[in-house]
Design a protein around this motif. Structure first.
Motif, mmCIF file in Angstrom:
data_model
loop_
_atom_site.group_PDB
_atom_site.id
_atom_site.type_symbol
_atom_site.label_atom_id
_atom_site.label_comp_id
_atom_site.label_asym_id
_atom_site.label_seq_id
_atom_site.Cartn_x
_atom_site.Cartn_y
_atom_site.Cartn_z
ATOM 1 N N GLU A 45 -8.100 -2.348 1.806
ATOM 2 C CA GLU A 45 -8.653 -1.290 1.357
ATOM 3 C C GLU A 45 -7.869 -0.466 0.639
ATOM 4 N N THR A 77 0.929 -1.249 0.132
ATOM 5 C CA THR A 77 0.109 -0.151 0.004
ATOM 6 C C THR A 77 0.673 1.196 -0.251
ATOM 7 N N SER A 118 -2.350 -1.098 -3.393
ATOM 8 C CA SER A 118 -3.618 -0.094 -3.122
ATOM 9 C C SER A 118 -2.780 1.282 -2.538
ATOM 10 N N HIS A 124 -7.104 2.613 -2.995
ATOM 11 C CA HIS A 124 -7.719 2.673 -4.468
ATOM 12 C C HIS A 124 -6.877 1.960 -5.126
ATOM 13 N N ARG A 125 -7.235 1.470 -6.301
ATOM 14 C CA ARG A 125 -6.330 0.524 -7.285
ATOM 15 C C ARG A 125 -6.371 1.229 -8.521
#
Length: 506
Positions: free
Chosen positions: A253, A190, A224, A255-256
């Motif tokens: 969790e 991440t 992410s 944003h991709r």
């Protein structure tokens, strides 16, 4: 239960994580703020042999002691180097790596690239022996902490504490290359991007869209992203938000970033104007677009040299001069009776601005020497990250330079562009530009971190009464020529081109 191992950047220690760790524990997680050997309260423990490997072993010992199934390692700035090194040797124990406003170092990289002072980097790279002065890098004084990353969001008292608690960094931790087997590349990751420090999801997506091979791994569904609207020290400026994001990151969790396999990248879409083909000559890394009616008997024509932005990885294909936007500009200018010039320069990384400036100077010399070009009437037109390259010409405008244009430019190094030479600051250079005409096109929907550099430049230009014409593109995006096919966008290109030509013909 999830355990978070928190590793801070250079000159700091576990104290910097105190508020984040408290909030993580309140959420039911375990938190292990780390003070690496020779840093923070352990700064007296550093020896002549303290290096990156020392810090990796510090983390390995902690990983082996943590009795929790889920271990998330968080690396901030320099801290990502030992985090990756340790995770690479214990991949079975690590469930996720979090890059907290940190880069993506690869096998063989040195953390020395994080040091913003070129003189310090040179001294460490060429040191002859382990002299005491070479073993430890002093922290920056209070007034220079912003050179190591944006201090946005830090109250004065907190910044003073950061500077007051800072300790020298063992030099070997910065000069020893990171060694990776490749196992760490398979772990979920991440990225937490601090927008006030110059990072954003939009910027990541733009880099992926360019086809830069270094960033293709970011489209992996296990990767992410989150954004924080603060500077480089989020654990001090917004610890509650950091803790919340870490918990969400551990849960998968974020944003991709989508790969653009089935969609044409923005920079390869058609130019916003339907411009006919023009005669083009390719000389080395330079392309010249000539007006159709130009003959040897004609008087030489003025030239406009278009300078692309970057950094652009050397393996990106097609190269910038073959992107539809620059081909379009070259043809458009030739259609207006001038010689349009595009080129590929070697701005491949933030440390390459000097080399790119040399490439541009050579291209201009080539263009001015062409008998079909009026060598005394040349304009330079900069785009995006290429805007920093305007500083040399603004600082000391040569007689042949009749105009400088800049479209959605970056006009000051972003806070996390530490390797950019200090000479490339157009907001400083404009003070000695005199009455050199400057045509600046800005877009309404610019990324905030870039818009701030334009505001800084315009404020400096106003203070020295520089001759700046501002052209706005309503609802325009960065790279609007291949994104926003609107009448407002076309009008902005037409107006900027006519203004530049007007200055060339005076």
């Amino acid at each position: 239960m999830t355990a978070f191992i928190l590793v801070a950047g250079a000159h700091t220690g576990s104290w910097i994580w105190q508020a984040v760790a408290d909030r993580l524990r309140e959420s039911g997680a375990d938190a292990y703020p780390v003070t690496l050997t020779g840093m923070g309260e352990r700064h007296h423990a550093a020896g002549a042999d303290t290096d990156l490997e020392t810090h990796i072993h510090d983390l390995l010992r902690l990983i082996d002691q943590v009795d929790t199934a889920e271990v998330v390692m968080v690396g901030h700035c320099y801290g990502i180097y030992p985090v990756l090194g340790a995770a690479d040797r214990r991949p079975e124990r690590i469930t996720r790596i979090v890059h907290l406003d940190a880069g993506m170092p690869q096998h063989g990289d040195q953390a020395l690239s994080l040091v913003p002072d070129q003189a310090v980097r040179d001294r460490l790279l060429h040191r002859a022996g382990p002299a005491e002065d070479d073993r430890r890098i002093p922290p920056p004084p209070l007034e220079e902490w912003q050179r190591w990353g944006s201090v946005s969001g830090l109250p004065p008292a907190v910044l003073a504490r950061l500077a007051g608690n800072a300790v020298p960094q063992p030099a070997g931790t910065l000069t020893q290359p990171l060694r990776l087997s490749g196992a760490v590349s398979e772990l979920p990751k991440t990225g937490v991007l601090c927008t006030a420090n110059g990072s954003s999801i939009a910027m990541v997506e733009a880099l992926v869209g360019l086809g830069d091979p270094r960033f293709q791994a970011l489209t992996d569904p296990r990767v992410s992203f989150f954004e924080l609207g603060t500077g480089h020290w989020p654990m001090l400026s917004c610890p509650g938000e950091v803790a919340e994001i870490l918990v969400r990151a551990a849960a998968g969790e974020g944003h991709r970033v989508a790969a653009t396999v089935n969609e044409q990248p923005a920079h390869l879409r058609p130019f916003l104007m339907d411009v006919p083909e023009r005669h083009r000559e390719r000389v080395g890394q330079v392309d010249l677009y000539f007006p159709d009616d130009l003959t040897e008997a004609d008087r030489p024509r003025p030239a406009v040299v278009f300078v692309h932005g970057g950094p652009v990885h050397p393996d990106v294909r097609p190269t910038p001069r073959d992107w539809p936007g620059f081909v379009g500009y070259g043809r458009y200018m030739a259609g207006m009776g001038a010689v349009g010039v595009t080129l590929d320069h070697r701005l491949h990384d933030f440390a390459d601005y000097g080399r790119a400036a040399e490439d541009i100077a050579e291209a201009v010399d080539l263009v001015r020497a062409d008998p079909r070009v009026d060598g005394d009437r040349v304009a330079l037109w900069y785009f995006s990250g290429g805007g920093l390259l305007s500083a040399d010409r603004l600082a000391a405008p040569p007689p042949w330079l009749r105009c400088v244009a800049a479209t959605y430019p970056v006009l000051a190094p972003l806070p996390n562009w530490g390797l950019v030479d200090s000479r490339f600051r157009p907001a400083v250079a404009v003070r000695t530009a005199g009455r050199l005409p400057i045509v600046l096109t800005r877009v309404e929907l610019e990324r905030a971190e870039i818009a701030a550099t334009v505001d800084e430049f315009l404020a400096a230009a106003k203070n020295c009464d520089a001759d700046v014409e501002v052209i706005d593109v309503p609802f325009g995006h960065h790279g609007f020529e291949t994104i926003d096919h609107t009448e407002q966008a076309r009008h902005a290109v037409e107006r900027a081109a006519r203004s530049v030509l007007g200055h060339l013909r005076r």
